[in-house]
Scaffold this active site. Structure first.
Site, PDB file in Angstrom:
ATOM      1  N   HIS A  84     -23.973 -23.924 -10.813  1.00 42.80           N
ATOM      2  CA  HIS A  84     -24.491 -22.916 -11.741  1.00 42.80           C
ATOM      3  C   HIS A  84     -25.559 -23.618 -12.583  1.00 42.80           C
ATOM      4  O   HIS A  84     -25.356 -24.755 -12.992  1.00 42.80           O
ATOM      5  CB  HIS A  84     -23.333 -22.416 -12.621  1.00 42.80           C
ATOM      6  CG  HIS A  84     -23.672 -21.200 -13.408  1.00 42.80           C
ATOM      7  ND1 HIS A  84     -24.510 -21.235 -14.488  1.00 42.80           N
ATOM      8  CD2 HIS A  84     -23.294 -19.913 -13.264  1.00 42.80           C
ATOM      9  CE1 HIS A  84     -24.637 -20.013 -14.979  1.00 42.80           C
ATOM     10  NE2 HIS A  84     -23.907 -19.197 -14.249  1.00 42.80           N
ATOM     11  N   ARG A 104     -31.196 -18.334  -9.647  1.00 39.12           N
ATOM     12  CA  ARG A 104     -30.387 -19.512  -9.951  1.00 39.12           C
ATOM     13  C   ARG A 104     -30.903 -20.788  -9.293  1.00 39.12           C
ATOM     14  O   ARG A 104     -31.010 -21.824  -9.928  1.00 39.12           O
ATOM     15  CB  ARG A 104     -28.962 -19.302  -9.440  1.00 39.12           C
ATOM     16  CG  ARG A 104     -28.073 -18.615 -10.391  1.00 39.12           C
ATOM     17  CD  ARG A 104     -26.677 -18.625  -9.820  1.00 39.12           C
ATOM     18  NE  ARG A 104     -25.824 -17.779 -10.658  1.00 39.12           N
ATOM     19  CZ  ARG A 104     -24.517 -17.699 -10.527  1.00 39.12           C
ATOM     20  NH1 ARG A 104     -23.903 -18.382  -9.593  1.00 39.12           N
ATOM     21  NH2 ARG A 104     -23.822 -16.914 -11.310  1.00 39.12           N
ATOM     22  N   GLU A 117     -25.828 -16.396 -17.792  1.00 39.79           N
ATOM     23  CA  GLU A 117     -27.246 -16.141 -17.521  1.00 39.79           C
ATOM     24  C   GLU A 117     -27.832 -15.118 -18.489  1.00 39.79           C
ATOM     25  O   GLU A 117     -29.039 -15.028 -18.659  1.00 39.79           O
ATOM     26  CB  GLU A 117     -27.410 -15.660 -16.073  1.00 39.79           C
ATOM     27  CG  GLU A 117     -27.513 -16.842 -15.144  1.00 39.79           C
ATOM     28  CD  GLU A 117     -27.098 -16.564 -13.716  1.00 39.79           C
ATOM     29  OE1 GLU A 117     -26.314 -15.629 -13.480  1.00 39.79           O
ATOM     30  OE2 GLU A 117     -27.548 -17.299 -12.839  1.00 39.79           O
ATOM     31  N   ARG A 152     -20.800 -19.764  -0.837  1.00 42.92           N
ATOM     32  CA  ARG A 152     -19.777 -18.728  -0.986  1.00 42.92           C
ATOM     33  C   ARG A 152     -20.318 -17.526  -1.758  1.00 42.92           C
ATOM     34  O   ARG A 152     -21.059 -17.687  -2.724  1.00 42.92           O
ATOM     35  CB  ARG A 152     -18.589 -19.311  -1.756  1.00 42.92           C
ATOM     36  CG  ARG A 152     -17.492 -18.340  -2.074  1.00 42.92           C
ATOM     37  CD  ARG A 152     -16.455 -18.987  -2.972  1.00 42.92           C
ATOM     38  NE  ARG A 152     -16.984 -19.340  -4.266  1.00 42.92           N
ATOM     39  CZ  ARG A 152     -16.913 -18.565  -5.360  1.00 42.92           C
ATOM     40  NH1 ARG A 152     -16.308 -17.401  -5.299  1.00 42.92           N
ATOM     41  NH2 ARG A 152     -17.423 -18.958  -6.501  1.00 42.92           N
ATOM     42  N   GLN A 199     -21.185 -25.388  -4.673  1.00 45.04           N
ATOM     43  CA  GLN A 199     -21.940 -24.377  -5.409  1.00 45.04           C
ATOM     44  C   GLN A 199     -22.133 -24.824  -6.862  1.00 45.04           C
ATOM     45  O   GLN A 199     -21.186 -25.282  -7.490  1.00 45.04           O
ATOM     46  CB  GLN A 199     -21.150 -23.073  -5.378  1.00 45.04           C
ATOM     47  CG  GLN A 199     -21.970 -21.856  -5.637  1.00 45.04           C
ATOM     48  CD  GLN A 199     -21.230 -20.611  -5.160  1.00 45.04           C
ATOM     49  OE1 GLN A 199     -20.083 -20.380  -5.542  1.00 45.04           O
ATOM     50  NE2 GLN A 199     -21.857 -19.824  -4.321  1.00 45.04           N
ATOM     51  N   LEU A 222     -19.691 -23.003 -18.999  1.00 48.10           N
ATOM     52  CA  LEU A 222     -20.842 -22.192 -18.600  1.00 48.10           C
ATOM     53  C   LEU A 222     -21.484 -21.471 -19.769  1.00 48.10           C
ATOM     54  O   LEU A 222     -20.800 -20.932 -20.626  1.00 48.10           O
ATOM     55  CB  LEU A 222     -20.407 -21.141 -17.583  1.00 48.10           C
ATOM     56  CG  LEU A 222     -20.199 -21.612 -16.157  1.00 48.10           C
ATOM     57  CD1 LEU A 222     -19.981 -20.403 -15.254  1.00 48.10           C
ATOM     58  CD2 LEU A 222     -21.382 -22.423 -15.658  1.00 48.10           C
ATOM     59  N   PHE A 230     -20.930  -6.581  -6.875  1.00 48.78           N
ATOM     60  CA  PHE A 230     -21.003  -8.023  -7.137  1.00 48.78           C
ATOM     61  C   PHE A 230     -22.095  -8.605  -6.262  1.00 48.78           C
ATOM     62  O   PHE A 230     -22.308  -8.141  -5.143  1.00 48.78           O
ATOM     63  CB  PHE A 230     -19.648  -8.672  -6.834  1.00 48.78           C
ATOM     64  CG  PHE A 230     -19.306  -9.757  -7.817  1.00 48.78           C
ATOM     65  CD1 PHE A 230     -18.583  -9.464  -8.969  1.00 48.78           C
ATOM     66  CD2 PHE A 230     -19.722 -11.058  -7.618  1.00 48.78           C
ATOM     67  CE1 PHE A 230     -18.286 -10.451  -9.897  1.00 48.78           C
ATOM     68  CE2 PHE A 230     -19.426 -12.053  -8.536  1.00 48.78           C
ATOM     69  CZ  PHE A 230     -18.707 -11.751  -9.679  1.00 48.78           C
ATOM     70  N   HIS A 274     -19.472 -25.940  -9.488  1.00 50.65           N
ATOM     71  CA  HIS A 274     -18.555 -24.818  -9.695  1.00 50.65           C
ATOM     72  C   HIS A 274     -17.522 -24.662  -8.583  1.00 50.65           C
ATOM     73  O   HIS A 274     -16.359 -24.410  -8.851  1.00 50.65           O
ATOM     74  CB  HIS A 274     -19.399 -23.542  -9.813  1.00 50.65           C
ATOM     75  CG  HIS A 274     -18.616 -22.324 -10.149  1.00 50.65           C
ATOM     76  ND1 HIS A 274     -17.806 -22.256 -11.257  1.00 50.65           N
ATOM     77  CD2 HIS A 274     -18.511 -21.122  -9.525  1.00 50.65           C
ATOM     78  CE1 HIS A 274     -17.236 -21.059 -11.309  1.00 50.65           C
ATOM     79  NE2 HIS A 274     -17.635 -20.362 -10.262  1.00 50.65           N
TER      80      HIS A 274
END
Lengths: 84, 595
Positions: B242, B286, B255, B398, B240, B252, B119, B353
């Site tokens: 997106h 991003r 991507e 985060r 945060q 969302l 991740f 987000h």
């Protein structure tokens, strides 16, 4: 009777607050068009849908799965109608 | 108005991941525990977490909690407290194994161990190369986690109060927290939950923004209640975002759409990413894409009647590619943007987000405030965990899969600490002060009797648009300054909202007005804190804080390596130092955050 229907409707309105934004938005659109208390048949169908887990509900509302029950699927179709 | 008092050893507000994990700890210790929740526990927003939970189990390749700690400190842009981060990363394995024992259906390797996948931001050997650290249950990790923990709570006799909304914190003159007031939605009646320990686990407050991935329930109830009761809020400027959420909806758009050839266009039809990132174009990272989008909007090249979004165009791609490679996107565009993405571009906007800040706590889950002796004095009887709390492990940004870990570790920690504290203190409940319900009754009475007031829906929308424009993903000094004034104006409207429907049973209009009281505290805290922080760090990115050798990425450690504390009273700001010393290892030294 009217009061019972009103309370049932208001309860369902709150139960339309979901874990996933996608479901919130689809249900919000339904409620914006709904100015009166729901009839028993509609309320019953909505109750069945709102008892589902959110990911499973989104499978139906996004059209990826069929509800498997024509009556329930017609409620899904009503919810899926885009705005406008 | 009558207030019925109910007594419990502990009351937990919120039944998402953090609340359920804390409740297990308390109920299994034999304590009488109440959990209040607006929605059925498994309808909590934790359900939306798909990515997994980070733990350095090392099931597929070598891994170590110290490497995880390094990644988390770096991800936080050094604003995270290194004691709390070490605590979380060391506890991760234990918490994940416990969850497995509760019956969580993790994906598995052939040898039966928990399967782990890579991740973003999680690396081995102090940032060397990606490592497989995320434990997941298909794409329903959050959902499976809630089910496992809910069942465990049922077995442990946790008392759930489902469809109850907590309204205000009860504190006495010494500052000790003695429970909460709450409304039972089915009757509209008001109760007080008198408790020796009060744990807030109310999740995030992402609904302060116009475009947010958060579900409608995420209204910052715990954060608002804490602020009204005089607690500061920590690091609220850090959110945060997106880059591509459907404008006006927040859902969302993955991507992968840009990966498959999707192009961002402004109102002139221009592929504007060519100007900002000539090589990577629409596939830039991003933050670069988000900043470019906001710049286009701010410079008047946004689309739509309010010129407040840009377009994501996939109409040049073959329909079969879209339907095969991007299943779901077509449906999302139809449902939430009202466009057929095969023929028309999709309106998109950077979308909020996750909330990094919150109610300040130590790593034991205890709420802390600056006092006469230290900057982290414990508020007796008060705990917080999960997204509503700021431990602070995420600092300015985060890492993916650390949110589920945060709620497990600090939910457990808050529960454990409460159990220990209750063992130490005398058995009787401390007496409630005479004015215990005053704040709640005043709020309800004001709402009940307000005439000629502001419309809740319109006021909430005004707040959301103000936050989106003035404290969005990319921030400008003049917009922030204006934003402070504008959000204070909106706050005045919130203080005089009016509802037409005064019925008692499941009165959604009243509940939404009460939620807005919480949201506005978060919004004001965010705007005031963001305006004051004159640097870029993690998710707080300012146009006037350029990247220089002395200030990497605009980060100004000499002046701003510190936590913000916002107080509701007079919108006062204080700052406290970041804990750079971990529990057992060396400090992870400051350096430029680059991947």
């Amino acid at each position: 009777m009217d009061e019972q229907r009103r309370v049932r409707t208001e309860r369902l309105r709150w139960h339309s607050r979901r874990a996933l934004l996608e479901n919130d938005l689809v249900l919000q659109r339904f409620w914006q068009k709904q100015t009166e208390a729901l009839d028993d048949a509609t309320a019953g169908m909505l109750e069945r849908l709102l008892e589902m887990e959110d990911h499973d509900l989104w499978e139906l509302l996004s059209g990826r799965q069929d509800a498997g029950d024509p009556a329930l699927q017609s409620m899904v179709a009503l919810l899926r109608q885009p705005a406008g | 108005m009558n207030v019925t008092v109910r007594k419990f050893d502990a009351v937990i507000v919120g039944a998402g991941g953090a609340g359920l994990r804390a409740a297990i700890q308390l109920s299994e210790a034999g304590l009488k525990t109440a959990v209040l929740t607006k929605v059925f526990p498994t309808r909590s927003h934790t359900v939306a977490a798909q990515g997994g939970v980070a733990a350095s189990l090392g099931n597929s390749e070598e891994d170590h909690w110290h490497w995880h700690m390094y990644d988390t400190v770096k991800g936080s842009d050094w604003l995270g407290d290194q004691d709390a981060i070490e605590f979380m990363c060391r506890k991760a394995n234990e918490c994940v194994i416990e969850l497995e024992h509760y019956g969580m259906p993790f994906d598995r390797l052939d040898n039966g161990r928990i399967y782990q996948r890579p991740f973003g931001g999680h690396m081995s050997n102090f940032g060397e190369k990606p490592v497989r650290r995320s434990c997941a249950a298909a794409d329903r990790t959050g959902h499976a986690m809630l089910h496992a923990m809910y069942q465990r709570n049922v077995k442990a006799n946790t008392q759930f109060f489902v469809e109850w909304m907590a309204l205000d914190l009860i504190r006495d003159a010494e500052g000790e927290v003695l429970g909460v007031t709450a409304m039972e939605m089915e009757t509209g009646e008001i109760y007080a939950f008198h408790a020796k320990a009060t744990i807030f686990a109310t999740g995030g407050s992402g609904r302060i923004y116009y475009s947010s991935t958060n579900a409608f329930i995420n209204t910052g109830d715990g954060v608002g209640m804490a602020a009204r009761a005089g607690s500061p809020l920590e690091d609220m400027e850090f959110w945060q975002f997106h880059p591509t959420g459907v404008a006006g909806a927040g859902v969302l758009i993955t991507e992968g759409v840009r990966g498959e050839g999707g192009i961002l266009r402004n109102s002139q039809g221009e592929r504007f990413m060519e100007r900002y990132a000539p090589n990577a174009k629409d596939l830039a990272s991003r933050d670069v894409v988000s900043r470019a989008m906001v710049t286009e909007i701010n410079e008047g090249r946004g689309c739509g009647p309010n010129k407040d979004y840009v377009l994501l165009d996939i109409t040049h791609l073959p329909p079969e590619t879209i339907m095969k490679r991007l299943p779901g996107i077509h449906e999302i565009a139809v449902q939430f943007a009202g466009v057929d993405a095969l023929k028309e571009p999709i309106p998109v906007v950077p979308t909020c987000h996750y909330q990094m800040g919150g109610i300040p706590t130590n790593y034991h889950g205890q709420v802390v405030v600056p006092g006469k002796r230290t900057q982290n004095e414990i508020v007796p009887g008060f705990y917080a965990a999960g997204e509503c709390a700021c431990a602070s492990v995420h600092g300015a940004n985060r890492l993916g899969t650390n949110s589920l870990l945060d709620l497990l570790v600090f939910g457990k920690s808050a529960g454990e600490t409460a159990v220990e504290e209750l063992k130490k203190t005398p058995k009787a409940h401390k007496e409630l002060p005479a004015d215990a319900f005053e704040r709640t009754l005043e709020r309800l009475n004001r709402l009940e009797t307000q005439k000629g007031g502001a419309n809740v829906h319109e006021t909430r929308l005004a707040m959301q648009r103000t936050m989106q424009k003035h404290a969005g993903v990319f921030r400008f000094n003049d917009l922030l300054k204006e934003g402070v004034q504008k959000i204070l104006d909106v706050q005045k409207d919130v203080q005089q909202t009016e509802i037409k429907d005064k019925s008692k049973v499941f009165n959604t209009a009243r509940l939404e007005a009460l939620e807005l009281d919480n949201l506005i505290e978060v919004a004001v805290a965010t705007m005031v804190s963001a305006e004051a922080r004159k640097e870029s760090r993690g998710a707080h990115v300012r146009d006037d804080a350029p990247d220089t050798p002395e200030r990497p990425n605009g980060r100004d450690d000499a002046n701003w390596l510190k936590h913000t504390l916002w107080y509701k009273e007079n919108n006062r700001l204080e700052y406290k130092s970041v804990t750079l010393r971990p529990l057992t290892v060396e400090t992870i030294a400051l350096k430029k955050r680059a991947y």
